[in-house]
Write a protein that holds these residues in place. Structure first.
Motif, PDB file in Angstrom:
ATOM      1  N   PRO A  50      43.558  39.603  41.982  1.00  0.00           N
ATOM      2  CA  PRO A  50      42.074  39.542  42.091  1.00  0.00           C
ATOM      3  C   PRO A  50      41.201  39.957  42.947  1.00  0.00           C
ATOM      4  O   PRO A  50      41.465  40.223  44.073  1.00  0.00           O
ATOM      5  CB  PRO A  50      42.334  37.680  42.150  1.00  0.00           C
ATOM      6  N   MET A  51      39.947  40.161  42.641  1.00  0.00           N
ATOM      7  CA  MET A  51      38.881  40.853  43.637  1.00  0.00           C
ATOM      8  C   MET A  51      37.584  40.231  43.447  1.00  0.00           C
ATOM      9  O   MET A  51      37.108  39.561  42.472  1.00  0.00           O
ATOM     10  CB  MET A  51      38.785  42.267  42.844  1.00  0.00           C
ATOM     11  N   VAL A  52      37.029  39.838  44.716  1.00  0.00           N
ATOM     12  CA  VAL A  52      35.700  39.218  44.581  1.00  0.00           C
ATOM     13  C   VAL A  52      34.881  40.144  45.301  1.00  0.00           C
ATOM     14  O   VAL A  52      35.118  40.490  46.531  1.00  0.00           O
ATOM     15  CB  VAL A  52      35.482  37.819  45.492  1.00  0.00           C
ATOM     16  N   CYS A  53      33.556  40.786  44.731  1.00  0.00           N
ATOM     17  CA  CYS A  53      32.932  41.723  45.347  1.00  0.00           C
ATOM     18  C   CYS A  53      31.421  41.383  45.178  1.00  0.00           C
ATOM     19  O   CYS A  53      30.985  40.927  44.125  1.00  0.00           O
ATOM     20  CB  CYS A  53      33.341  42.883  44.268  1.00  0.00           C
ATOM     21  N   ASN A  54      30.985  41.684  46.337  1.00  0.00           N
ATOM     22  CA  ASN A  54      29.588  41.142  46.614  1.00  0.00           C
ATOM     23  C   ASN A  54      28.738  42.630  46.367  1.00  0.00           C
ATOM     24  O   ASN A  54      29.027  43.526  47.014  1.00  0.00           O
ATOM     25  CB  ASN A  54      29.116  40.811  47.871  1.00  0.00           C
ATOM     26  N   LEU A  55      27.856  42.702  45.442  1.00  0.00           N
ATOM     27  CA  LEU A  55      27.022  43.954  45.164  1.00  0.00           C
ATOM     28  C   LEU A  55      25.610  43.866  45.345  1.00  0.00           C
ATOM     29  O   LEU A  55      24.939  42.629  44.840  1.00  0.00           O
ATOM     30  CB  LEU A  55      27.322  44.424  43.722  1.00  0.00           C
ATOM     31  N   GLY A  68      36.984  39.218  39.464  1.00  0.00           N
ATOM     32  CA  GLY A  68      37.652  39.327  38.480  1.00  0.00           C
ATOM     33  C   GLY A  68      38.917  40.256  38.677  1.00  0.00           C
ATOM     34  O   GLY A  68      39.137  40.497  39.841  1.00  0.00           O
ATOM     35  N   ASP A  69      39.578  40.724  37.578  1.00  0.00           N
ATOM     36  CA  ASP A  69      40.807  41.413  37.965  1.00  0.00           C
ATOM     37  C   ASP A  69      40.676  42.468  36.604  1.00  0.00           C
ATOM     38  O   ASP A  69      40.021  42.330  35.808  1.00  0.00           O
ATOM     39  CB  ASP A  69      42.004  40.799  38.064  1.00  0.00           C
ATOM     40  N   GLY A  70      42.168  43.329  36.663  1.00  0.00           N
ATOM     41  CA  GLY A  70      42.001  44.370  35.530  1.00  0.00           C
ATOM     42  C   GLY A  70      41.236  45.656  35.601  1.00  0.00           C
ATOM     43  O   GLY A  70      41.366  46.458  34.839  1.00  0.00           O
ATOM     44  N   PHE A  71      40.506  45.619  36.872  1.00  0.00           N
ATOM     45  CA  PHE A  71      39.743  47.167  36.907  1.00  0.00           C
ATOM     46  C   PHE A  71      40.764  48.122  37.640  1.00  0.00           C
ATOM     47  O   PHE A  71      41.438  47.809  38.417  1.00  0.00           O
ATOM     48  CB  PHE A  71      38.622  46.944  38.193  1.00  0.00           C
ATOM     49  N   ARG A  72      40.934  49.212  37.044  1.00  0.00           N
ATOM     50  CA  ARG A  72      42.214  50.157  37.408  1.00  0.00           C
ATOM     51  C   ARG A  72      42.317  50.537  38.787  1.00  0.00           C
ATOM     52  O   ARG A  72      41.297  50.797  39.697  1.00  0.00           O
ATOM     53  CB  ARG A  72      42.049  51.642  36.558  1.00  0.00           C
ATOM     54  N   SER A  73      43.498  50.044  39.393  1.00  0.00           N
ATOM     55  CA  SER A  73      43.868  50.100  40.676  1.00  0.00           C
ATOM     56  C   SER A  73      43.610  51.642  41.272  1.00  0.00           C
ATOM     57  O   SER A  73      43.925  52.740  40.843  1.00  0.00           O
ATOM     58  CB  SER A  73      45.405  49.856  40.895  1.00  0.00           C
ATOM     59  N   MET A 117      34.099  45.553  28.082  1.00  0.00           N
ATOM     60  CA  MET A 117      34.375  46.487  27.125  1.00  0.00           C
ATOM     61  C   MET A 117      35.822  46.929  27.181  1.00  0.00           C
ATOM     62  O   MET A 117      36.433  47.375  26.455  1.00  0.00           O
ATOM     63  CB  MET A 117      33.620  47.682  27.210  1.00  0.00           C
ATOM     64  N   ASP A 118      36.348  46.734  28.298  1.00  0.00           N
ATOM     65  CA  ASP A 118      37.873  47.183  28.560  1.00  0.00           C
ATOM     66  C   ASP A 118      38.482  45.598  28.376  1.00  0.00           C
ATOM     67  O   ASP A 118      38.458  44.938  29.248  1.00  0.00           O
ATOM     68  CB  ASP A 118      37.974  47.636  30.009  1.00  0.00           C
ATOM     69  N   PRO A 119      39.532  45.513  27.445  1.00  0.00           N
ATOM     70  CA  PRO A 119      40.279  44.411  27.317  1.00  0.00           C
ATOM     71  C   PRO A 119      41.184  43.855  28.543  1.00  0.00           C
ATOM     72  O   PRO A 119      41.660  42.705  28.589  1.00  0.00           O
ATOM     73  CB  PRO A 119      41.090  44.707  26.100  1.00  0.00           C
ATOM     74  N   THR A 120      41.632  44.771  29.556  1.00  0.00           N
ATOM     75  CA  THR A 120      42.200  44.484  30.680  1.00  0.00           C
ATOM     76  C   THR A 120      41.300  43.656  31.716  1.00  0.00           C
ATOM     77  O   THR A 120      42.082  43.036  32.506  1.00  0.00           O
ATOM     78  CB  THR A 120      42.987  45.684  31.226  1.00  0.00           C
ATOM     79  N   VAL A 121      39.999  43.906  31.437  1.00  0.00           N
ATOM     80  CA  VAL A 121      39.292  43.311  32.562  1.00  0.00           C
ATOM     81  C   VAL A 121      38.877  41.858  32.306  1.00  0.00           C
ATOM     82  O   VAL A 121      38.359  41.789  31.109  1.00  0.00           O
ATOM     83  CB  VAL A 121      37.944  44.192  32.737  1.00  0.00           C
ATOM     84  N   GLN A 122      39.049  41.201  33.213  1.00  0.00           N
ATOM     85  CA  GLN A 122      38.715  39.673  33.256  1.00  0.00           C
ATOM     86  C   GLN A 122      37.709  39.198  34.409  1.00  0.00           C
ATOM     87  O   GLN A 122      38.101  39.579  35.387  1.00  0.00           O
ATOM     88  CB  GLN A 122      39.939  38.734  33.246  1.00  0.00           C
ATOM     89  N   ALA A 123      36.624  38.923  34.197  1.00  0.00           N
ATOM     90  CA  ALA A 123      35.540  38.816  35.153  1.00  0.00           C
ATOM     91  C   ALA A 123      34.551  37.776  35.006  1.00  0.00           C
ATOM     92  O   ALA A 123      34.232  37.510  33.710  1.00  0.00           O
ATOM     93  CB  ALA A 123      34.986  40.114  35.487  1.00  0.00           C
ATOM     94  N   THR A 124      34.177  36.938  36.162  1.00  0.00           N
ATOM     95  CA  THR A 124      32.974  36.435  35.972  1.00  0.00           C
ATOM     96  C   THR A 124      31.909  36.829  36.959  1.00  0.00           C
ATOM     97  O   THR A 124      32.575  37.570  37.696  1.00  0.00           O
ATOM     98  CB  THR A 124      33.401  34.766  36.230  1.00  0.00           C
ATOM     99  N   ALA A 125      30.822  36.450  36.671  1.00  0.00           N
ATOM    100  CA  ALA A 125      29.692  36.944  37.783  1.00  0.00           C
ATOM    101  C   ALA A 125      28.707  35.968  37.926  1.00  0.00           C
ATOM    102  O   ALA A 125      28.417  35.093  37.324  1.00  0.00           O
ATOM    103  CB  ALA A 125      29.030  38.153  37.290  1.00  0.00           C
ATOM    104  N   VAL A 126      28.244  35.692  39.300  1.00  0.00           N
ATOM    105  CA  VAL A 126      26.950  34.908  39.652  1.00  0.00           C
ATOM    106  C   VAL A 126      25.971  35.796  40.127  1.00  0.00           C
ATOM    107  O   VAL A 126      26.224  36.789  40.942  1.00  0.00           O
ATOM    108  CB  VAL A 126      27.317  33.855  40.416  1.00  0.00           C
ATOM    109  N   ALA A 127      24.813  35.661  39.830  1.00  0.00           N
ATOM    110  CA  ALA A 127      23.617  36.224  40.513  1.00  0.00           C
ATOM    111  C   ALA A 127      22.802  35.560  41.571  1.00  0.00           C
ATOM    112  O   ALA A 127      22.794  34.234  41.419  1.00  0.00           O
ATOM    113  CB  ALA A 127      22.582  36.604  39.484  1.00  0.00           C
TER     114      ALA A 127
END
Ligand SMILES: [Zn+2]
Length: 222
Positions: A188-193, A155-160, A132-142
């Motif tokens: 860039p950030m890779v995050c496991n949730l 992804g990247d673009g999540f506010r620092s 929803m935020d145009p600065t956010v670029q992300a991909t995800a896998v389940a």
């Protein structure tokens, strides 16, 4: 390295994994890979599928398991996985060459092309995400586990410095926490949730900012 350069490089990883880059393009990407662990990791992930696609042995077709019925959907999901939210923007997708190879392999021999390969025998499934935020670029896998579904968000673009929480919504409407992360801005950030909702029961996941607004959602509907 600028975020734009990183983005451009990521888009050519699929071609690189297929051995389709040469000359200047190849040299540029290899130079970038030297300095970018995120891209190296991504390349390894893309490349991990290729051996499965190459395993079409006509003599063994009788023993080859049938392709999963949802493979077509998964190819589409992969192709959509990293489409940017900004309307009309056209981005090459690094999975596209791999998805095309998977489709070709299916035509040739009905190989079980597990599109995104697996790590330690656990399949990784691309998830269609919408920012929803145009600065956010992300991909995800389940990743389905016996204890619940894991989302790997890249992804990247999540506010620092800002805290984001991630929730998985189950089919019955329950919202279950999958943890939190801190935005890294342009890095860039890779995050496991991890969530306790089983993959089969998960409907979608959402990344929510401190104000409670959804900044990204990913479809887990099956
Ligand atoms: Zn990179």
């Amino acid at each position: 390295m600028t975020p734009d350069e990183h983005r451009a490089m990521r888009e050519s990883l699929g071609d690189h994994a297929m051995g389709r880059l040469e000359g200047h393009e190849l040299a540029t990407l290899e130079a970038h890979l030297q300095g970018c662990p995120a891209c190296r990791e991504e390349l390894a992930e893309v490349a991990s599928v290729l051996p499965a696609l190459g395993r079409v042995d006509p003599d063994r077709l009788d023993h080859t398991p049938a392709p999963p019925p949802d493979l077509g959907d998964r190819i589409v999901a992969a192709a959509r996985a990293e489409r940017p939210a900004s309307a009309g923007a056209r981005t090459r997708n690094r999975w596209a060459p791999v998805a095309a190879a998977a489709a070709a392999a299916l035509l040739v021999g009905g190989v079980a092309g597990y599109l995104v390969g697996d790590h330690d025998g656990i399949p990784r499934e691309p998830v269609a995400v919408q920012a929803m935020d145009p600065t956010v670029q992300a991909t995800a896998v389940a990743i389905p586990h016996t204890w619940g579904v894991e989302i790997v968000l890249d992804g990247d673009g999540f506010r620092s410095g800002a805290t984001y929480r991630v929730v998985v919504e189950a089919e019955d409407g329950r919202e279950v926490s999958a943890g939190e992360f801190i935005g890294t801005g342009a890095s860039p950030m890779v995050c496991n949730l991890n969530s306790s909702v089983l993959r089969a029961d998960a409907e979608e996941f959402r990344v929510v900012d401190v104000a409670g607004s959804t900044v990204l959602r990913g479809s887990l509907a099956t």
